[in-house]
Design an enzyme around this catalytic site. Sequence first.
Site, PDB file in Angstrom:
ATOM      1  N   ASN A   7       0.856  -1.185   0.000  1.00  0.00           N
ATOM      2  CA  ASN A   7       0.000   0.000   0.000  1.00  0.00           C
ATOM      3  C   ASN A   7       0.900   1.247   0.000  1.00  0.00           C
ATOM      4  O   ASN A   7       1.695   1.440   0.926  1.00  0.00           O
ATOM      5  CB  ASN A   7      -0.900  -0.033   1.239  1.00  0.00           C
ATOM      6  CG  ASN A   7      -1.831   1.156   1.284  1.00  0.00           C
ATOM      7  OD1 ASN A   7      -1.414   2.282   1.051  1.00  0.00           O
ATOM      8  ND2 ASN A   7      -3.098   0.929   1.588  1.00  0.00           N
ATOM      9  N   HIS A  10       0.953   6.241   1.770  1.00  0.00           N
ATOM     10  CA  HIS A  10       1.703   7.192   2.589  1.00  0.00           C
ATOM     11  C   HIS A  10       2.873   7.843   1.864  1.00  0.00           C
ATOM     12  O   HIS A  10       3.436   8.823   2.356  1.00  0.00           O
ATOM     13  CB  HIS A  10       2.113   6.553   3.908  1.00  0.00           C
ATOM     14  CG  HIS A  10       0.910   6.294   4.761  1.00  0.00           C
ATOM     15  ND1 HIS A  10      -0.075   7.248   4.956  1.00  0.00           N
ATOM     16  CD2 HIS A  10       0.484   5.193   5.421  1.00  0.00           C
ATOM     17  CE1 HIS A  10      -1.032   6.740   5.700  1.00  0.00           C
ATOM     18  NE2 HIS A  10      -0.716   5.500   5.998  1.00  0.00           N
ATOM     19  N   HIS A  43      -5.629   3.666  -1.835  1.00  0.00           N
ATOM     20  CA  HIS A  43      -6.966   4.038  -1.364  1.00  0.00           C
ATOM     21  C   HIS A  43      -7.245   5.458  -1.834  1.00  0.00           C
ATOM     22  O   HIS A  43      -6.607   6.399  -1.364  1.00  0.00           O
ATOM     23  CB  HIS A  43      -6.986   3.951   0.174  1.00  0.00           C
ATOM     24  CG  HIS A  43      -8.334   4.202   0.781  1.00  0.00           C
ATOM     25  ND1 HIS A  43      -8.555   4.102   2.138  1.00  0.00           N
ATOM     26  CD2 HIS A  43      -9.530   4.545   0.234  1.00  0.00           C
ATOM     27  CE1 HIS A  43      -9.824   4.375   2.397  1.00  0.00           C
ATOM     28  NE2 HIS A  43     -10.429   4.658   1.266  1.00  0.00           N
ATOM     29  N   ARG A  45      -9.322   8.254  -1.373  1.00  0.00           N
ATOM     30  CA  ARG A  45     -10.312   8.665  -0.375  1.00  0.00           C
ATOM     31  C   ARG A  45     -11.154   9.813  -0.904  1.00  0.00           C
ATOM     32  O   ARG A  45     -10.695  10.601  -1.742  1.00  0.00           O
ATOM     33  CB  ARG A  45      -9.619   9.086   0.931  1.00  0.00           C
ATOM     34  CG  ARG A  45      -8.914   7.951   1.639  1.00  0.00           C
ATOM     35  CD  ARG A  45      -8.357   8.421   2.965  1.00  0.00           C
ATOM     36  NE  ARG A  45      -9.390   8.527   3.964  1.00  0.00           N
ATOM     37  CZ  ARG A  45      -9.584   7.642   4.955  1.00  0.00           C
ATOM     38  NH1 ARG A  45      -8.797   6.607   5.081  1.00  0.00           N
ATOM     39  NH2 ARG A  45     -10.558   7.808   5.815  1.00  0.00           N
ATOM     40  N   ARG A  49      -6.954  12.935   0.567  1.00  0.00           N
ATOM     41  CA  ARG A  49      -5.877  13.382   1.469  1.00  0.00           C
ATOM     42  C   ARG A  49      -4.516  12.839   1.062  1.00  0.00           C
ATOM     43  O   ARG A  49      -3.500  13.397   1.416  1.00  0.00           O
ATOM     44  CB  ARG A  49      -6.189  13.009   2.913  1.00  0.00           C
ATOM     45  CG  ARG A  49      -6.132  11.538   3.202  1.00  0.00           C
ATOM     46  CD  ARG A  49      -6.284  11.254   4.669  1.00  0.00           C
ATOM     47  NE  ARG A  49      -7.640  11.497   5.140  1.00  0.00           N
ATOM     48  CZ  ARG A  49      -8.139  10.940   6.240  1.00  0.00           C
ATOM     49  NH1 ARG A  49      -7.394  10.151   6.984  1.00  0.00           N
ATOM     50  NH2 ARG A  49      -9.371  11.173   6.610  1.00  0.00           N
ATOM     51  N   GLU A  70      -8.615   0.397  -3.045  1.00  0.00           N
ATOM     52  CA  GLU A  70      -9.508   0.429  -1.880  1.00  0.00           C
ATOM     53  C   GLU A  70     -10.479   1.583  -2.088  1.00  0.00           C
ATOM     54  O   GLU A  70     -10.050   2.704  -2.389  1.00  0.00           O
ATOM     55  CB  GLU A  70      -8.709   0.676  -0.603  1.00  0.00           C
ATOM     56  CG  GLU A  70      -7.806  -0.478  -0.245  1.00  0.00           C
ATOM     57  CD  GLU A  70      -6.972  -0.161   0.996  1.00  0.00           C
ATOM     58  OE1 GLU A  70      -7.164   0.907   1.600  1.00  0.00           O
ATOM     59  OE2 GLU A  70      -6.130  -0.981   1.334  1.00  0.00           O
ATOM     60  N   THR A 101      -8.175   3.736   8.244  1.00  0.00           N
ATOM     61  CA  THR A 101      -9.392   2.929   8.240  1.00  0.00           C
ATOM     62  C   THR A 101      -9.558   2.222   9.587  1.00  0.00           C
ATOM     63  O   THR A 101      -8.741   1.384   9.951  1.00  0.00           O
ATOM     64  CB  THR A 101      -9.323   1.885   7.110  1.00  0.00           C
ATOM     65  OG1 THR A 101      -8.868   2.535   5.928  1.00  0.00           O
ATOM     66  CG2 THR A 101     -10.659   1.264   6.856  1.00  0.00           C
ATOM     67  N   GLU A 151     -10.807  -9.645   2.834  1.00  0.00           N
ATOM     68  CA  GLU A 151      -9.598  -9.207   3.543  1.00  0.00           C
ATOM     69  C   GLU A 151      -9.966  -9.013   5.006  1.00  0.00           C
ATOM     70  O   GLU A 151     -10.805  -8.167   5.338  1.00  0.00           O
ATOM     71  CB  GLU A 151      -9.042  -7.907   2.945  1.00  0.00           C
ATOM     72  CG  GLU A 151      -7.809  -7.426   3.712  1.00  0.00           C
ATOM     73  CD  GLU A 151      -7.102  -6.233   3.058  1.00  0.00           C
ATOM     74  OE1 GLU A 151      -7.305  -5.981   1.853  1.00  0.00           O
ATOM     75  OE2 GLU A 151      -6.347  -5.562   3.774  1.00  0.00           O
ATOM     76  N   HIS A 191      -3.784  -4.424   7.772  1.00  0.00           N
ATOM     77  CA  HIS A 191      -3.938  -3.269   8.659  1.00  0.00           C
ATOM     78  C   HIS A 191      -3.086  -3.441   9.913  1.00  0.00           C
ATOM     79  O   HIS A 191      -3.291  -4.363  10.691  1.00  0.00           O
ATOM     80  CB  HIS A 191      -5.378  -2.993   9.079  1.00  0.00           C
ATOM     81  CG  HIS A 191      -5.539  -1.575   9.528  1.00  0.00           C
ATOM     82  ND1 HIS A 191      -5.820  -0.551   8.655  1.00  0.00           N
ATOM     83  CD2 HIS A 191      -5.364  -1.008  10.733  1.00  0.00           C
ATOM     84  CE1 HIS A 191      -5.854   0.577   9.320  1.00  0.00           C
ATOM     85  NE2 HIS A 191      -5.562   0.337  10.577  1.00  0.00           N
TER      86      HIS A 191
HETATM   87  N1  PXP Z   1      -5.760  -3.104   4.015  1.00  0.00           N
HETATM   88  C1  PXP Z   1      -6.738  -2.161   4.009  1.00  0.00           C
HETATM   89  C2  PXP Z   1      -8.085  -2.544   3.506  1.00  0.00           C
HETATM   90  C3  PXP Z   1      -6.480  -0.845   4.435  1.00  0.00           C
HETATM   91  O1  PXP Z   1      -7.463   0.072   4.429  1.00  0.00           O
HETATM   92  C4  PXP Z   1      -5.183  -0.514   4.849  1.00  0.00           C
HETATM   93  C5  PXP Z   1      -4.864   0.888   5.266  1.00  0.00           C
HETATM   94  O2  PXP Z   1      -5.035   1.761   4.205  1.00  0.00           O
HETATM   95  C6  PXP Z   1      -4.186  -1.509   4.817  1.00  0.00           C
HETATM   96  C7  PXP Z   1      -4.515  -2.801   4.424  1.00  0.00           C
HETATM   97  C8  PXP Z   1      -2.766  -1.232   5.193  1.00  0.00           C
HETATM   98  O3  PXP Z   1      -2.679  -0.875   6.526  1.00  0.00           O
HETATM   99  P1  PXP Z   1      -1.276  -0.364   7.105  1.00  0.00           P
HETATM  100  O4  PXP Z   1      -0.962   0.929   6.430  1.00  0.00           O
HETATM  101  O5  PXP Z   1      -1.543  -0.232   8.565  1.00  0.00           O
HETATM  102  O6  PXP Z   1      -0.261  -1.414   6.773  1.00  0.00           O
END
Ligand code: PXP
Length: 238
Positions: A7, A10, A43, A45, A49, A70, A101, A151, A191
């Site tokens: 992901n 960030h 994602h 959003r 952001r 996402e 999330t 998931e 997550h």
């Molecule tokens: N899976 C989903 C569905 C998420 O919404 C997120 C956060 O955007 C993640 C995985 C990844 O989470 P993390 O950034 O805490 O690794």
Amino acid sequence: MSSLGVNIDHVATLRQARRTVEPDPVWAAALAELGGADAITVHLREDRRHIQDRDLEVLRQTVQVKLNLEAAISPEMIAIACRVKPDQVTLVPERREEVTTEGGLDIVAHSLAVAEAVKRLRDAGIAISLFIDPSARQIDAAIELGVDAVELHTGSYANAMNPQDQHARLVELSRGAAMVRLASLQLAAGHGLTYRNVEPVAKLNGMGELNIGHSIVSRAVLVGFTQAVREMKALIHS
Ligand code: PXP
């Protein structure tokens, strides 16, 4: 062996802090692929952001592995997904005030809206995953909807305050994973997974994919920091 979805939200968070062009999540996606990522996850959003519409469009053209979007169950996001056609859409909950999330999508409480979104995505030929808490009620509802994947939200496991609690959360995940497997759906989790807590989740029976963002981006900033400073110093001294 589970595959890894990286992901890159960030990377875009850092760029948006200055509303500039760097670091570009598109570059990060390419580097993640070079590092062995099996999927790139973003994602988009509602408040934009981090990831921007442009990022999603360019990533659709450049990502060579699975592109997983996402998205909230809002008509706007579903329309964007149907137009851009990522390989998979993971439906997630979204609240403006949250930092990230929090909790899975409650597909029981929002059953009508989820069913509508699932229908539109399926008609567009996009694989569908639901990001849900590892509760029997939610998993049963996902099976009922006939989606491709589930998931499981690993936040409670990741945030456990002591080893006993963490073990209890892992058992919960393991039970949820067994239900998903039994229904022949693809199994993913994510997550809050980090370099320290990922292994037991990766070892759960039938775990197909882990989606990890914050921890990988955090480490990338640090492991690349020394070289970045060295390069700037060389420029200044040249
Ligand atoms: N899976 C989903 C569905 C998420 O919404 C997120 C956060 O955007 C993640 C995985 C990844 O989470 P993390 O950034 O805490 O690794």
